[in-house]
Enzyme design. Structure first.
Site, PDB file in Angstrom:
ATOM      1  N   THR A   1      -5.022 -10.516   3.793  1.00 54.13           N
ATOM      2  CA  THR A   1      -3.868 -11.516   4.332  1.00 54.13           C
ATOM      3  C   THR A   1      -3.875 -11.036   5.830  1.00 54.13           C
ATOM      4  OG1 THR A   1      -2.214 -10.299   3.787  1.00 54.13           O
ATOM      5  CG2 THR A   1      -3.166 -12.169   2.332  1.00 54.13           C
TER       6      THR A   1
ATOM      7  N   ASN B   1      -1.147 -11.476   7.943  1.00 50.85           N
ATOM      8  CA  ASN B   1       0.404 -11.810   7.846  1.00 50.85           C
ATOM      9  C   ASN B   1       1.069 -11.943   9.342  1.00 50.85           C
ATOM     10  OD1 ASN B   1      -0.124 -10.875   5.564  1.00 50.85           O
ATOM     11  ND2 ASN B   1       1.213  -9.109   5.443  1.00 50.85           N
TER      12      ASN B   1
ATOM     13  N   GLU C   1       2.202 -14.512   3.939  1.00 53.08           N
ATOM     14  CA  GLU C   1       0.752 -13.802   3.888  1.00 53.08           C
ATOM     15  C   GLU C   1      -0.194 -14.945   3.564  1.00 53.08           C
ATOM     16  OE1 GLU C   1       1.374  -9.884   1.823  1.00 53.08           O
ATOM     17  OE2 GLU C   1       2.091 -11.286   0.293  1.00 53.08           O
TER      18      GLU C   1
ATOM     19  N   ILE D   1      -6.997 -16.355   4.902  1.00 55.41           N
ATOM     20  CA  ILE D   1      -8.078 -17.006   5.638  1.00 55.41           C
ATOM     21  C   ILE D   1      -9.303 -16.784   4.697  1.00 55.41           C
ATOM     22  CG2 ILE D   1      -9.064 -17.584   7.683  1.00 55.41           C
ATOM     23  CD1 ILE D   1      -6.893 -16.425   9.139  1.00 55.41           C
TER      24      ILE D   1
ATOM     25  N   PHE E   1       3.023 -10.702 -12.518  1.00 57.48           N
ATOM     26  CA  PHE E   1       1.862 -10.407 -13.402  1.00 57.48           C
ATOM     27  C   PHE E   1       1.930  -9.133 -14.157  1.00 57.48           C
ATOM     28  CE2 PHE E   1       0.715 -13.533 -10.340  1.00 57.48           C
ATOM     29  CZ  PHE E   1       0.062 -14.713 -11.083  1.00 57.48           C
TER      30      PHE E   1
HETATM   31  N1  RBF Z   1       2.020 -11.723  -5.303  1.00 54.85           N
HETATM   32  C1  RBF Z   1       2.928 -12.008  -6.340  1.00 54.85           C
HETATM   33  O1  RBF Z   1       3.651 -11.061  -6.787  1.00 54.85           O
HETATM   34  N2  RBF Z   1       2.738 -13.287  -7.030  1.00 54.85           N
HETATM   35  C2  RBF Z   1       2.221 -14.289  -6.840  1.00 54.85           C
HETATM   36  O2  RBF Z   1       2.120 -15.392  -7.425  1.00 54.85           O
HETATM   37  C3  RBF Z   1       1.533 -14.081  -5.803  1.00 54.85           C
HETATM   38  N3  RBF Z   1       0.540 -14.924  -5.200  1.00 54.85           N
HETATM   39  C4  RBF Z   1      -0.266 -14.972  -4.128  1.00 54.85           C
HETATM   40  C5  RBF Z   1      -0.939 -15.819  -3.698  1.00 54.85           C
HETATM   41  C6  RBF Z   1      -1.801 -16.039  -2.544  1.00 54.85           C
HETATM   42  C7  RBF Z   1      -2.723 -17.155  -2.287  1.00 54.85           C
HETATM   43  C8  RBF Z   1      -1.716 -14.663  -1.912  1.00 54.85           C
HETATM   44  C9  RBF Z   1      -2.650 -14.585  -0.703  1.00 54.85           C
HETATM   45  C10 RBF Z   1      -0.803 -13.755  -1.937  1.00 54.85           C
HETATM   46  C11 RBF Z   1      -0.259 -13.799  -3.366  1.00 54.85           C
HETATM   47  N4  RBF Z   1       0.779 -12.661  -3.773  1.00 54.85           N
HETATM   48  C12 RBF Z   1       1.417 -12.919  -4.887  1.00 54.85           C
HETATM   49  C13 RBF Z   1       1.181 -11.743  -2.801  1.00 54.85           C
HETATM   50  C14 RBF Z   1       0.360 -10.699  -2.941  1.00 54.85           C
HETATM   51  O3  RBF Z   1       0.783  -9.616  -3.992  1.00 54.85           O
HETATM   52  C15 RBF Z   1       0.227  -9.783  -1.514  1.00 54.85           C
HETATM   53  O4  RBF Z   1      -0.607 -10.454  -0.821  1.00 54.85           O
HETATM   54  C16 RBF Z   1      -0.487  -8.414  -1.939  1.00 54.85           C
HETATM   55  O5  RBF Z   1       0.631  -7.517  -2.674  1.00 54.85           O
HETATM   56  C17 RBF Z   1      -0.605  -7.653  -0.345  1.00 54.85           C
HETATM   57  O6  RBF Z   1       0.585  -7.503   0.238  1.00 54.85           O
END
Ligand code: RBF
Ligand code: MG
Length: 304
Positions: A181, A183, A233, A236, A263
């Site tokens: 990501t 950020n 976050e 791309i 999750f």
């Molecule tokens: N983190 C969550 O805890 N729950 C989510 O539903 C969740 N959805 C995400 C959806 C997208 C498209 C992206 C890019 C990130 C999401 N994340 C979510 C964050 C993800 O945990 C995070 O990018 C990583 O932990 C890296 O910092």
């Protein structure tokens, strides 16, 4: 002395994401809607006056000054139902406060909570349903005509735009999750972020040197900071050969996919994020989303 100043300010209060959509939808379907608030009736009027079409959308407006006991007592909702000629058990209350949830239940109504304070879900246990945002409202669950604006698992939203230097995450996130990501510094966007609920959004990303790409992003609460700090976050959807920390990234955020979720495993989180990516990838080819790709905003030089 204070009142005139507040009256002026109320005109500037932005509606919650999805509020206008909800008001217009219910009105178009002929659903009876009342506004019931602890605020004095005159203040409610001042607050909604700046939102076109709102005042006409409410069959009744009940202020805290019109009943003996305010929320959490049921009086305000009971009065609203009376003015709508409705039985309380046929009414659905949409509430952002705990007091309001309790008042709605005490009035023998169905209650959907949309907590305005993040992470307070547990306290809203009295509600029949707790949702993160009005964008997540599924009216069909409540026997009402559903919204018809969802397209292929996405909801078009009033576009919003942010840009800033890529701060971190590109490369590191990719090692852990395989999802790099780019950020943005959330502290720079606290105002605009407070208007937008956490969740998964998508749109177009412009990088000054590289070009314009499809993008799916999460806006969420960073557990390492205060509850009021959100992170942005963007993922791309393109394979880059190099990192680009510090480079200006411009985002056009034009659609919504889902609320943030918890999750049970990293694998299921990754699987869900990949699914978000597929949904965004496909949706962005639809004309209603594709048209934003050519916005000058995405190409602009931030030093201009
Ligand atoms: N983190 C969550 O805890 N729950 C989510 O539903 C969740 N959805 C995400 C959806 C997208 C498209 C992206 C890019 C990130 C999401 N994340 C979510 C964050 C993800 O945990 C995070 O990018 C990583 O932990 C890296 O910092
Ligand atoms: Mg309230």
């Amino acid at each position: 002395m204070i009142t005139p100043m507040f009256n002026e300010k109320w005109g500037n209060i932005k509606a919650l994401a999805g509020a206008n959509r909800l008001v217009q939808h219910l009105r178009s379907k002929g659903v009876c809607v009342a506004l019931a608030s602890n605020s004095p009736r005159e203040n409610i009027r001042a607050k909604i006056a700046c939102h076109p079409g709102w005042e006409e959308s409410f069959v009744a407006i009940v202020g805290g000054d019109e009943v003996t006991r305010g929320k959490p007592a049921p009086d305000i909702f009971v009065e609203a139902a009376k003015r709508m000629n409705s039985d309380p058990s046929n009414c659905i209350v949409i509430e952002d406060s705990l007091q309001g949830v309790l008042a709605g239940k005490a009035a023998d109504m169905h209650v959907i909570a949309v907590p305005s304070i993040p992470k307070s879900t547990a306290e809203f246990g009295a509600a029949d349903e707790v949702i993160n945002s009005l964008l997540d409202l599924r009216l069909e669950k409540w026997g009402l005509t559903p919204f018809v604006d969802w397209i292929e698992d996405t909801l078009p939203i009033e576009p919003w735009f942010i840009s800033g230097p890529v701060i971190k995450g590109y490369g590191r996130g990719s090692r852990v999750l395989g999802i790099p990501t780019a950020n943005l510094p959330a502290d720079k966007f606290s105002d605009i972020l407070s208007e937008h609920t956490s969740g998964v959004y998508f749109g177009w990303a412009g990088l000054r040197k590289q070009g314009i790409y499809k993008m799916v992003m999460s806006i969420g609460w960073n557990p390492y900071f205060h509850n009021s700090e959100k992170t942005i976050e963007p993922w791309i959807l393109h394979d880059f050969s190099e990192d680009f920390y510090g480079e200006e990234l411009s985002l056009a955020i034009i659609g919504y996919i889902r609320p943030e979720a918890n999750f049970s495993s990293v694998e299921s989180l990754i699987e869900r994020i990949r699914e978000d990516g597929r949904i965004a990838e496909k949706a962005l080819d639809l004309p209603i989303y594709a048209c934003y790709k050519d916005l000058p905003y995405l190409r602009r030089d931030q030093n201009d």
